[in-house]
Design an enzyme around this catalytic site. Structure first.
Site, short mmCIF file in Angstrom:
data_model
loop_
_atom_site.label_atom_id
_atom_site.label_comp_id
_atom_site.label_asym_id
_atom_site.label_seq_id
_atom_site.Cartn_x
_atom_site.Cartn_y
_atom_site.Cartn_z
N ARG B 327 -0.62 -24.79 34.66
CA ARG B 327 -0.04 -23.46 34.41
C ARG B 327 1.29 -23.57 33.67
O ARG B 327 1.66 -22.65 32.91
CB ARG B 327 0.10 -22.66 35.71
CG ARG B 327 0.36 -21.18 35.47
CD ARG B 327 0.22 -20.35 36.73
NE ARG B 327 -1.13 -19.86 36.92
CZ ARG B 327 -1.57 -18.65 36.52
NH1 ARG B 327 -0.75 -17.81 35.91
NH2 ARG B 327 -2.80 -18.29 36.75
N GLU B 734 3.97 -12.41 40.57
CA GLU B 734 4.71 -13.51 39.93
C GLU B 734 5.46 -13.13 38.66
O GLU B 734 6.53 -13.67 38.40
CB GLU B 734 3.73 -14.64 39.60
CG GLU B 734 3.14 -15.29 40.83
CD GLU B 734 1.90 -16.11 40.50
OE1 GLU B 734 0.90 -15.51 40.04
OE2 GLU B 734 1.93 -17.33 40.66
#
Lengths: 491, 786
Positions: B327, B734
């Site tokens: 990620r 997030e």
């Protein structure tokens, strides 16, 4: 002859409590959660930093009932004799509704996961009772000891600003019941010594200071506990055996602040919060410094005497007191001696305190009008953080602009709070100029060899410590440009 | 609020549908202390408690483990070691078999659990644990990644490489090149409620574990694995967590397993609750990264090619380090188009606690790398970094150009960053304040100001494809009240509330008719952890599916009973219009029940479109992107490095928000958490590999007084998800966290002022006052010609 009883007596919310079984190291939080199944107060850190366990403790000060927020996780049950403990379970509004503090928190989305929330509510409750319409600075100060990881605090601030529109303090149950509670607490304070337990599980609550002095002379290695902001962690973190414990936070004889001939005398049992009022008025530079010691709960519990007596090299009051030329009174039995504060600190973990002796008071001279005093604390996080380095400066200039005298003391730079004598010598008698200051800044290595630890490296400590002298110089010159960053503009 | 009041049958709208501001469903309990967390539940009679025994060295062989003093301590019932594990001694979430419940033969980090004391009280368990006599043969340890070789040193799992174009050639041919490294620290979750589990043994092989976990299904599967029983024997339940932030995605499993082993062995309930220091020492954190970068660019500041190496400190085991590194690469572009790019990850083995998921999951670290590159280019060409940012943005949505392909070959189709940045620059008066700051700095010797505006583009979906599925279970009782359950977990983010709003909307009933219930593996199986910001996207859809099934049955029933076409059965607020008449929802439900209509349904959802080929580094990894931007201004003290955040403005995109009040809270909280990560939250290990910052006394998360003095947060009121997400809303967990970058870059900007903005400060993170001061000193020295 001192009367003795064998139980701790206090009020818990609306209930009279008398406990004959109390371990000397039993915390209020464990008592609430485990013995009483009052589980609204949470354990977040067990060291007085996060505030999830915040409760209010009311006690009589000069006959007046004062409620203050404290950390239940490091407050010992044995220290609660004659107090009123108020937990989140006691909060209620009118007609079965939520309390104004609670409703404001709900309406302004002040909770997310909710775990820290009871602690925030209790801190805001304590603030609201003292200051119903607080400024942001006051709210932030009241919340220095409360950590929230979800909200980013903004919603809590909005709620805090709005509380007064939800209800009046005068209608609050604690206000309504103030007289009755005061009377009850007055009755509970019956002048007895409290002794509980035997062998390795003993606690003693002295009747008065004389009783305390005599207990110290007879007990072997007792642990003296005033605010328990340090000793609390010996128990919760290090599981140390602290028996026998002698609790002294309640002793009126150690809770006095007086002023005579320019000398402010602070009893060893005076909390930071109690000292703030006098010190911030008489020695204004100490106000912002005291505001940055611990969080509100710690300041409500911790004492000036404890901050000195524990001998820590990073206590926040010794450096400024040393710079100011403070003296310390120690007492053993009936005998007292008074020494310069700086001489109390002999080496790391070693102080000039004999067995059976205790710190009774510190005497702080108010700086003369023509002198200049400042104290600067350096931390990783601005508030509720332990000092990396702290510098305190007291300067008196001669008529010709030279340095008549300068006293400089630091915390965090050596094994004890310590004077910067080489720096002082380099400045004394010199013109108070930037050039002289810069020359003196090279002398720090003669005074200090700081350590590297989790708070700062030795290099940073040295650099920042030196630069604080420059800050002190710059501030002494006045001028418009800001010398320090500031959270809140001075009105 | 009277929950038993009759529904308003004349309302124009239901109370509490989607796109309305609602308070957290538990708010009234949070504030009263009546919201129940695991440690607050009444313990069954005879509940035992756990004290945990941790390694006191960072790397070594276990020569001897003498637990006799522990066993004979007061209150001790048993001491468990690896020998007591009935199944496999492993809680690895990635199938790597490298995460022992109890150390066996060797220890690999300071604080690794070796044994568990089972005692009558928690205090007795904790005290006894300290009596162990353990001899180690100490081995050399690796305690940080700064001196490791990302190409050669040991990695815990397979790294990822992303390639598009020929980065090396593009950089070599570029008019300007810069190569450097950034150090980026980790972060402790500091959820206020630490790890906690309560296991209650059942019949045969059964056990129920109440666990503060973000991933009940995974906890269930790993507890079964550790017990050596089928998953059907284990039920995991959680009503709410006191914070998670990724720290309870995998890290809850070890405690759950220990409690379950002890409960089954002794036939008594067993609770484990880690002390804060144990929690911080023994459970994983956000990964610290060493980011090596080389960028080629032209005179204008156009990036021509980039090469990244993202080395991350995995700790002693794989845990989720592979996907976290992935990620980071997925976000090494942030919002920027790289014509040529080569990016690699290196999840490096060290003798520290195994790092794990933390809000953003490597994404923020990737973006911090991208923003450092932007800074380098800006200083090199002498422009305001915001200009360089805008110059290198991906093409906007709908543009015809080709500057819209990510390093993983996904086309960015929904880019709205231009509009967001333009609106924010306007509302925050970026240009005007830039001039004010320059003037201030010219007249201020010690205090310097700085400002930065940083963008965020965050990819939404699990890159592990099978995690993009969700289930829900909805019951309508015959009084018309609704029981809602789904696979997502509540950790404060308001997920249950949002999903309940979705269900209320489907049935057109007031929100208080929908009961929120604890997440349990017994109701919805095989769920993804509540992570990757996916909670509302996935579970909202699954719950909507369940509700729609029931609504369809009600519709069909009504059409048949009242002899009208189904399109004449319309769900109005708290009532249903059937042909020309209206009856209450509750009445219809009652009639349906009497006619034996099934009023319960399991819903399901899987995210469409996405695919990802990790070996090739190509795919449609994300269903969509969430966008935002933040502008922060700071003051720094050049004598001490101390600073304050003067002002922050944020404009953030949550699509058509399900609940703006909740989303604003996520944005505010995410920003502050991101700011903490990049400023005062410093993890310090000593030369023995011991974490020295293992409690709030030494580890400093932001306080109320660290908030920006002025803090303006707004949501875009014009955006909606490009894809058909739940009511066109966007994920919000997030994406706001990296807005904290604006503070790091504002600090950097303030530092740069001491050298007239001629030298890139290369301010590493966390930018503690110490790092700020050291950067000031470095720049002053460089400006003075060393």
């Amino acid at each position: 002859m001192t009367k003795t009883r064998n139980e701790i007596r206090f009020l818990l919310n609306g209930e009279d409590v008398a406990l004959s079984q109390v371990a000397p190291d039993e915390t209020l939080l464990d008592y609430l959660r485990l013995r009483r199944s009052l589980r609204g107060s949470k354990e977040g850190c067990a060291e007085g930093d996060c505030g999830a366990c915040t409760v209010l403790v009311g006690r009589l000060t000069d006959g007046k009932l004062v409620y203050e927020s404290v950390n239940a996780c490091i407050r010992f049950v044995g220290s609660l004799d004659g107090c009123h403990v108020v937990t989140i379970e006691h909060l209620r509004g009118e007609a079965g509704k939520l309390h104004p503090v609670q409703q404001a928190m709900v309406d302004f989305h002040g909770s997310q996961c909710g775990f820290c929330t009871p602690g925030f509510v209790m801190s805001l409750y304590g603030l609201w009772m003292k200051e119903p319409k607080p400024a942001d600075a006051a709210i932030e100060k009241a919340l220095q000891g409360n950590l929230c990881r979800c909200t980013g605090y903004e919603a809590i601030m909005r709620a805090a600003r709005a509380i007064s529109s939800y209800g009046k303090v005068a209608k609050d149950p604690l206000a309504v019941e103030r007289a009755a509670v005061t009377e009850k607490l007055t009755v509970l304070r019956d002048g007895s010594r409290v002794e509980i337990g035997a062998e390795k599980h003993r606690l003693i609550v002295p009747a008065d200071v004389d009783d305390f002095a005599s207990i110290l002379e007879s007990e072997q290695k007792p642990t003296i506990v005033a605010g328990s902001t340090d000793v609390g962690l010996w128990v919760t973190k290090h599981m140390r055996d602290i028996s026998p414990v002698v609790f002294i936070g309640h002793l009126d004889g150690l809770r006095t602040i007086s002023e005579k001939d320019g000398l402010v005398s602070i009893g060893a049992g005076v909390t930071y919060t109690e000292a703030f009022e006098t010190l911030s008025k008489r020695i204004p530079a100490l106000g912002p410094l005291i505001d940055r010691i611990g969080g509100e709960q710690v300041r409500n519990m911790g004492t000036i005497g404890g901050n000195i007596a524990n001998g820590s090299p990073i206590g926040d009051t010794p450096p400024p007191f040393i710079a100011l030329g403070a003296t310390l009174t120690l007492r053993k039995g009936k005998a007292r001696r008074t020494i310069p504060l700086e001489e109390f600190f002999i080496a790391y973990g070693k102080q000039d305190r004999q067995p059976g002796e205790f710190v009774e008071a510190v005497h702080v001279p108010v700086p003369a009008k023509d002198s200049y005093f400042a104290a600067y604390k350096i931390t990783k996080r601005r508030d509720e953080d332990i000092t990396a380095a702290l510098g305190a400066f007291l300067l008196t200039l001669a008529r010709d602009g030279t340095v008549a005298s300068i006293r400089i003391a630091y915390g965090g730079m050596a094994a004890t709070p310590k004077r910067a004598r080489a720096v002082e010598a380099a400045l004394t008698g010199k013109p108070w100029t930037e050039a002289a200051v810069e020359a003196a800044m090279t002398k720090y290595a003669e005074d200090f060899t700081p350590l590297t630890d989790m708070r700062a490296t030795a290099e940073y400590r040295m650099l920042a410590a030196r630069n604080l002298l420059m800050r002190f110089f710059a501030e002494s010159q006045g001028g418009k440009a800001p010398i320090q960053v500031s959270r809140h503009r001075v009105a | 609020m009277n929950k038993h009041a009759s529904p308003n049958l004349k309302a124009a709208k239901i109370a509490g549908g989607v796109h309305t501001d609602q308070r957290h469903d538990s708010a009234h309990k949070h504030v009263a202390g009546t919201a129940v967390y695991i440690d607050d539940m009444p313990e069954p009679a005879g509940t035992l408690h756990v004290g945990i025994g941790l390694s006191s060295v960072a790397h070594g062989k276990l020569k001897s483990v003498d637990l006799s003093a522990v066993r004979s301590a007061p209150g001790v019932v048993d001491v468990l070691t690896h020998a007591d594990v009935p199944g496999e001694n492993d809680v690895s979430p990635s199938g790597m078999h490298d995460d022992p419940v109890f150390a066996e033969g060797k220890v690999q980090f300071h604080g690794q659990p070796i044994f568990a004391v089972i005692a009558e009280t928690r205090e007795q368990g904790r005290s006894a644990a300290r009596l162990a006599k353990i001899e180690y043969e100490e081995l050399p340890g690796i305690f940080d990644i700064w001196n490791l070789d990302p190409e050669k040193d040991k990695q815990v799992t397979t790294p990822l490489t992303l390639t598009r174009g020929d980065a090396a050639a593009a950089i070599a041919a570029a008019p300007h090149r810069i190569k450097n490294r950034m150090k980026l620290g980790g972060q402790d979750h500091f959820y206020l409620e630490g790890q906690v589990s309560l296991a209650i043994p059942g019949e045969d092989d059964e056990v129920i574990v109440y666990c503060s976990t973000q991933g009940p299904s995974e906890t269930q599967h790993l507890v079964a694995h550790v017990l050596g029983v089928p998953s059907h024997a284990v039920t995991v339940e959680v009503r709410r967590m006191g914070g998670g932030f990724g720290g309870k995605e995998t890290q809850a499993n070890q405690c759950a397993a220990i409690a379950a082993i002890a409960a089954k062995k002794h036939g008594r309930a067993v609770k484990i609750r880690l002390d804060r220091d144990e929690d911080m020492t023994a459970t994983g954190k956000r990964h610290d990264f060493a980011i090596d970068y080389e960028v080629g660019f032209d005179d204008e500041g156009n990036i021509l090619g980039v090469d990244f190496m993202f080395a991350l400190n995995a700790g002693f085991s794989a845990d989720l380090s592979g996907p976290v590194g992935d990620r980071a690469l997925f976000h090494c572009d942030n919002a920027y188009f790289y014509p040529h790019v080569h990016a690699k990850s290196a999840p490096l083995y060290t003798n520290t606690v195994s790092n794990t998921a933390f809000r953003g999951f490597g994404g923020p670290q990737g973006m911090v790398g991208a923003e450092r590159v932007i800074d380098e280019v800006a200083f090199a060409v002498g422009k305001d970094p915001l200009e360089i940012r805008k110059l290198n943005f991906y093409d906007p949505m709908g543009a015809e150009g080709e500057r819209n392909v990510t390093p993983y070959h996904q086309k960015v189709e929904d880019n709205i960053i231009h509009r967001i940045v333009a609106e924010l620059a306007e509302s925050a008066d970026y240009a005007g304040r830039r001039r004010t700051i320059d003037a201030f700095n010219a007249n201020s010797r010690f205090i310097k100001r700085g400002m930065a505006l940083t963008p965020v583009k965050f990819g939404i979906s699990f890159t592990k494809t099978e995690s993009n599925q969700a289930g829900a279970l909805v019951h309508v009782y015959n009084d018309g009240s609704v029981h809602m359950n789904h696979g997502g977990t509540e950790m404060g983010q308001g997920l249950h509330l949002k999903v309940a709003q979705v269900v209320a909307e489907e049935f057109q009933i007031d929100l208080d008719r929908v009961k929120i219930t604890a997440t349990t593996t017994a109701k919805v199986p095989n769920t993804a952890p509540t992570a990757a910001s996916s909670g509302a996207d996935l579970n909202g859809m699954a719950a909507q599916d369940a509700a729609r099934q029931i609504r369809k049955r009600l519709t069909d029933f009504a059409a048949e009973k009242y002899q009208v076409p189904t399109d004449q059965v319309v769900f109005l607020p708290n009532r249903v219009r059937i042909g020309n008449q209206e009856i209450g929802f509750n009445e219809l439900v009652k009639q349906a029940y009497l006619n034996r209509i099934q009023l319960s349904a399991a819903g399901f959802y899987k995210t469409p479109k996405i695919h990802w080929d990790r070996a090739k580094g190509r795919g449609h990894a994300f269903y969509y992107y969430a966008y935002g931007a933040a502008c922060s201004e700071v003051s720094i003290d050049t004598l001490t490095g101390e600073y304050v955040v003067e002002r922050t403005d944020i404009l953030h995109d949550t699509g058509r928000s399900l609940n703006r009040a909740i989303d604003i809270g996520q944005v505010e909280g995410g920003f502050i958490q991101g700011m903490g990560w990049l400023t005062t939250e410093e993890l310090v290990w000593d030369d023995k590999g011991r974490l020295r910052t293992h409690a709030p006394s030494t580890y400093k998360i932001p306080l109320a007084s660290d908030r920006p003095k002025i803090f303006n947060v707004a949501l875009t009121d014009w955006s909606q998800a490009y894809e058909p997400t739940i009511h066109r809303s966007k994920a919000v967990g997030e994406p706001p966290l990296p807005h904290g970058m604006s503070v790091l870059h504002a600090l950097s900007d303030a530092v740069a002022s001491v050298a007239d903005h001629k030298i890139c400060p290369r301010l590493d993170a966390p930018a503690t006052p110490e790092r700020v001061l050291m950067a000031v000193e470095r720049l002053k020295a460089e400006a003075a010609g060393k």
